[in-house]
Design an enzyme around this catalytic site. Structure first.
Site, mmCIF file in Angstrom:
data_model
loop_
_atom_site.group_PDB
_atom_site.id
_atom_site.type_symbol
_atom_site.label_atom_id
_atom_site.label_comp_id
_atom_site.label_asym_id
_atom_site.label_seq_id
_atom_site.Cartn_x
_atom_site.Cartn_y
_atom_site.Cartn_z
ATOM 1 N N GLY A 239 97.996 21.483 63.570
ATOM 2 C CA GLY A 239 96.577 21.420 63.234
ATOM 3 C C GLY A 239 95.858 22.685 63.646
ATOM 4 O O GLY A 239 96.285 23.393 64.549
ATOM 5 N N GLY B 225 91.632 24.689 63.414
ATOM 6 C CA GLY B 225 90.235 24.579 63.019
ATOM 7 C C GLY B 225 89.386 25.452 63.909
ATOM 8 O O GLY B 225 89.877 26.366 64.580
ATOM 9 N N GLY B 226 88.084 25.163 63.941
ATOM 10 C CA GLY B 226 87.172 25.951 64.743
ATOM 11 C C GLY B 226 87.483 25.890 66.216
ATOM 12 O O GLY B 226 87.178 26.800 66.972
ATOM 13 N N PHE B 227 88.118 24.784 66.658
ATOM 14 C CA PHE B 227 88.462 24.610 68.069
ATOM 15 C C PHE B 227 89.623 25.478 68.491
ATOM 16 O O PHE B 227 89.797 25.761 69.673
ATOM 17 C CB PHE B 227 88.833 23.143 68.325
ATOM 18 C CG PHE B 227 89.910 22.643 67.404
ATOM 19 C CD1 PHE B 227 91.239 22.955 67.623
ATOM 20 C CD2 PHE B 227 89.590 21.874 66.303
ATOM 21 C CE1 PHE B 227 92.228 22.510 66.769
ATOM 22 C CE2 PHE B 227 90.582 21.417 65.437
ATOM 23 C CZ PHE B 227 91.903 21.743 65.680
ATOM 24 N N VAL C 259 96.597 23.471 67.347
ATOM 25 C CA VAL C 259 97.320 22.413 68.054
ATOM 26 C C VAL C 259 98.794 22.508 67.690
ATOM 27 O O VAL C 259 99.148 22.602 66.509
ATOM 28 C CB VAL C 259 96.783 21.016 67.691
ATOM 29 C CG1 VAL C 259 97.543 19.938 68.459
ATOM 30 C CG2 VAL C 259 95.298 20.919 67.997
ATOM 31 N N LYS D 172 96.683 21.772 72.680
ATOM 32 C CA LYS D 172 95.551 22.404 71.995
ATOM 33 C C LYS D 172 95.287 23.744 72.667
ATOM 34 O O LYS D 172 95.026 23.818 73.864
ATOM 35 C CB LYS D 172 94.316 21.517 72.062
ATOM 36 C CG LYS D 172 93.084 22.169 71.463
ATOM 37 C CD LYS D 172 91.976 21.175 71.223
ATOM 38 C CE LYS D 172 92.297 20.278 70.052
ATOM 39 N NZ LYS D 172 91.161 19.437 69.655
ATOM 40 N N ASP E 292 82.100 14.453 69.566
ATOM 41 C CA ASP E 292 82.728 15.036 68.372
ATOM 42 C C ASP E 292 83.558 13.987 67.642
ATOM 43 O O ASP E 292 84.716 14.207 67.290
ATOM 44 C CB ASP E 292 83.601 16.231 68.752
ATOM 45 C CG ASP E 292 83.769 17.223 67.600
ATOM 46 O OD1 ASP E 292 82.976 17.158 66.636
ATOM 47 O OD2 ASP E 292 84.681 18.058 67.652
#
Length: 581
Positions: free
Chosen positions: A262, A264-266, A269, A284, A380
Site C-alpha cells: 500500500g 499514499g500520502g502517509f 506499507v 508503515k 482518519d
C-alpha cells in the site's frame, strides 16, 4: 556511529591518527610500536551484556607475506595500556599480565602473524580473546559466498567485520567479508562464551594495534550503518515497544517493491516476516522532517499499543531511523477494504460481508470513544484504513493520526488533520477534533460501503465532481435512496439493511455536530436495538458552509500553504505528528 572520525573527539594514543577525510590510521611504518583509540566515555552494559558492532578495516603490510602484528576490536575496563607491549601482544598485554582474569578485556583479533606462544592456527586468522592472547576460538580468515567458504587475506584488501554477542544465549558470532560484499548469512565464528565475569557494568570500547620488526599500516573506517537508528535517552522507557531497524529491514527484504502492499500520502506499507519469530507484520514507513512533538507522539504510540479489541488492528510497536518513522502492525492477509470496493472492476464483496464490516468498525469506534481507559480519537476513519483479516472481519487500523485525552475532559485544540472528503465541517473552522468528527468520517465511510463510491464522485460522462453525501441526500428526498446502492451488488442485498446503512450514513455526516448520533447509538441502530430516527428537516449540505465556499476556500488555503500536504491526507501543521499520514 560516525560517518568518518573527524570531530568524534576520540581518545588516541601511540601512532593513532585521524586523516582529514575521517579515516582512522592506527599505525604506520614505524616498527615495534602500538596505538589505541577508544571512545572517551565508558559504555553502560545491561544485565545481558549483549552488544553488536561492525566496522571496515585494511592492513597494509610493509613486506608482502610479513608485517605485524595485527589489529583488535577491544572492550576493556581501562584505557590505560602504558605497560602493554607491541608486537605479538598487540599493545594489550605483557608477559606478566597475559591471561590474568583481573584484566577484564575482551577482544576480537585480526592477526597476520602466526605466534606459537599463543598457539595461533596460522598467520592470517580471526581470534576471540578473553583476558589474554591465547584465543578461545579462532578461524582462518574467510567468508561465505553463496554458502561456499572462500578464503581471504587480511592483508591489502579492505574488509568488513561484524561482531555480535547475545548475552542471554552467551553466543558470539563473528562474520567477515570483503568491503563491498553483503553480510554473509553464515558466520565465520559462532562461539559460546560467558562474558558475564569479563564485562563490568561500565566498559571502554575501541581498538588496539601494533607493529613488529616490520612496519604495517592499520586503517579503520566506520561508514554510516544502513541499520543505524535514531535513539534518544527518553526512549529507554519505550524499549519493549521498539523494533530494531535491522529486524524490519530483514522482515521486508530490504523494503523491496515486491513486498509493498500500500502507498499514499502517509507513506508506504510493506508486508514482512520477523525472521526470529516468524511473525507476520505490516510496516508503515512514514517520512518526517521534524522532531517537534516526537516524544509525545511515541508516548502515545506506546499507550495505543495497549488497545485490545477484535475489530482493531494491533499496533505492535515502532522504530525511528534518520528522517523516517516506522509503525509496525499485525498483518492483515486480505488487505484494505477500499481494494474490494474500488480497485476491482467487479467487486465480489457481498452485502452480508459489508454489513458485518460496518458493524465491526462501529464497535471498534465505540471502544475507542467510550470503553477504553482514555478517549481515543482515530481522526482518519475511511475505507482504506479498514483492513480485513483472514475471515474477512473488519479491523480498523492506522493510528498514525490518533489522539488521546481523559474522559470527562475536553480534547485539546489541534490543527486540521484527516483526509479530504472525510473532514467534518467544524474541524476546518475550530481545528479541534472530537468524537463527533470521528462520527462524521464514519458516516462518509458508511456511504462508501453501501454505494461503492468514493466521497467525491466523478460523473460518468463528465470530469465534474459532486459530493457523495449530497447525492444520497437528494435521492432520499426523492424517495429513491436505494438507487444509490452499489451496482456491483446487482440488487442482491437486504433492503431494510441497505436503507438503514444509507440513512445512518446521512445522520452521522450531519453538518451540525450536535445532531450526529454517538457511536453507542450508531451501534444500537446497526444491531436493531434502537429505531433509527428520520432525517431532520434542517439537514442540507448544499446550503451549509461545509460544502459551500467557506469550506472549500479554507481547504484551498491549507493546500497552497504547505507543499507537504498530500492529495489524500491533509494537515495544516508541518510537525512530524501530523503531516503525511
Amino acid at each position: 556511529m560516525y560517518n568518518g572520525f573527524r570531530g568524534a573527539k576520540l581518545h588516541l594514543d601511540g601512532l593513532a591518527n585521524i586523516h582529514l577525510n575521517g579515516l582512522l590510521q592506527m599505525t604506520n611504518t614505524t616498527k615495534q610500536s602500538s596505538a589505541h583509540v577508544f571512545y572517551p566515555k565508558p559504555f553502560k552494559f545491561n544485565k545481558s551484556r549483549s552488544f553488536s558492532t561492525t566496522f571496515a578495516f585494511a592492513i597494509d603490510a610493509d613486506l608482502p607475506g610479513h608485517g605485524g602484528h595485527g589489529l583488535a576490536f577491544v572492550i576493556s575496563s581501562s584505557m590505560n595500556f602504558e605497560y602493554a607491549i607491541p608486537q605479538e601482544y598487540i599493545g594489550l598485554f605483557n608477559a606478566s599480565n597475559n591471561d590474568n582474569i583481573s584484566n577484564h578485556i575482551f577482544a576480537v583479533e585480526l592477526d597476520i602473524v602466526q605466534n606459537p606462544m599463543f598457539e595461533d592456527i596460522d598467520g592470517n586468522h580471526v581470534g576471540i580473546d578473553v583476558n589474554g592472547l591465547k584465543s578461545i576460538d579462532s578461524a582462518s580468515a574467510a567468508y561465505y559466498s553463496d554458502e561456499e567458504l572462500k578464503s581471504v587475506s587480511l592483508r591489502g584488501t579492505p574488509m568488513k567485520i561484524w561482531i555480535d554477542y547475545d548475552g542471554e544465549k552467551m553466543l558470539l558470532n563473528v562474520t567477515l567479508a570483503p568491503l563491498k560484499h553483503p553480510k554473509p548469512k553464515k558466520n565465520l565464528l559462532s562461539t559460546h562464551v560467558n562474558l558475564s565475569s569479563v564485562l563490568l557494568d561500565s566498559m571502554y570500547v575501541g581498538f588496539s594495534s601494533a607493529t613488529g620488526l616490520t612496519g604495517t599500516e592499520h586503517y579503520i573506517s566506520v561508514w554510516r550503518k544502513k541499520y543505524e537508528e535514531l535513539k534518544e535517552p527518553w526512549e529507554q522507557e519505550c524499549t519493549s515497544h521498539r523494533f530494531s531497524f535491522k529486524d524490519l529491514y530483514a522482515a521486508t527484504k530490504g523494503f523491496r517493491d515486491s513486498e509493498l502492499i500500500g502507498s499514499g500520502g502517509f507513506g508506504k506499507v510493506y508486508k514482512g516476516v520477523i525472521p526470529s519469530t516468524h511473525t507476520q507484520i505490516a510496516v508503515k514507513k512514514v517520512s518526517h522532517d521534524s522532531r517537534q512533538g516526537m516524544r509525545e507522539f511515541v508516548s502515545e504510540i506506546v499507550t495505543m499499543r495497549r488497545l485490545r479489541h477484535r475489530n482493531l488492528v494491533q499496533l505492535l510497536g515502532y522504530c525511528r531511523r534518520n528522517g523516517e518513522l516506522f509503525l509496525v502492525y499485525e498483518y492483515m492477509p486480505n488487505g484494505s477494504l477500499d481494494k474490494f470496493l474500488f480497485k476491482s472492476k467487479s467487486s465480489n464483496l457481498s452485502w452480508s460481508w459489508r454489513f458485518n464490516i460496518v458493524k465491526g468498525v462501529a464497535t471498534a469506534l465505540l471502544y475507542l470513544h467510550e470503553e477504553w481507559e482514555q478517549v481515543v480519537l482515530h481522526r482518519d476513519v475511511k475505507s482504506s484504513n479498514v483492513l480485513l483479516d483472514a475471515n474477512m472481519n473488519a479491523r480498523l487500523g492506522d493510528f498514525g493520526l490518533a489522539r488521546l485525552y481523559d474522559h470527562e475532559s475536553n480534547p485539546r485544540s489541534t490543527r486540521v488533520v484527516g483526509t479530504f472528503g472525510y473532514i467534518a465541517p467544524e474541524l476546518s473552522i475550530t481545528g479541534k477534533s472530537t468524537t463527533a468528527t470521528d462520527v462524521f468520517a464514519f458516516g462518509i465511510f458508511l456511504l462508501e460501503v453501501a454505494c461503492g463510491r468514493r466521497p467525491n464522485i466523478v460523473q460518468e460522462f463528465s470530469t465534474e465532481e459532486f459530493v457523495l453525501v449530497d447525492w444520497v441526500y437528494d435521492c432520499w428526498k426523492k424517495g429513491a435512496i436505494l438507487e444509490t446502492s452499489d451496482p456491483n451488488l446487482k440488487g442482491d442485498y437486504q433492503g431494510e439493511e441497505m436503507e438503514l446503512v444509507l440513512k445512518l450514513g446521512l445522520l452521522c455526516s450531519h453538518p451540525k455536530p450536535g445532531s450526529r448520533p454517538s457511536m453507542r447509538q450508531a451501534v444500537h441502530f446497526l444491531n436493531g436495538d434502537s429505531i433509527l430516527p428520520e432525517i431532520p428537516s434542517d439537514y442540507d449540505h448544499q446550503s451549509n458552509y461545509f460544502f459551500g465556499g467557506t469550506w472549500r476556500r479554507s481547504m484551498s488555503v491549507l493546500s497552497s500553504s504547505s507543499s507537504s500536504i498530500s492529495q489524500a491526507t491533509v494537515s495544516s501543521d508541518s510537525s512530524v505528528v501530523h503531516v503525511g499520514r
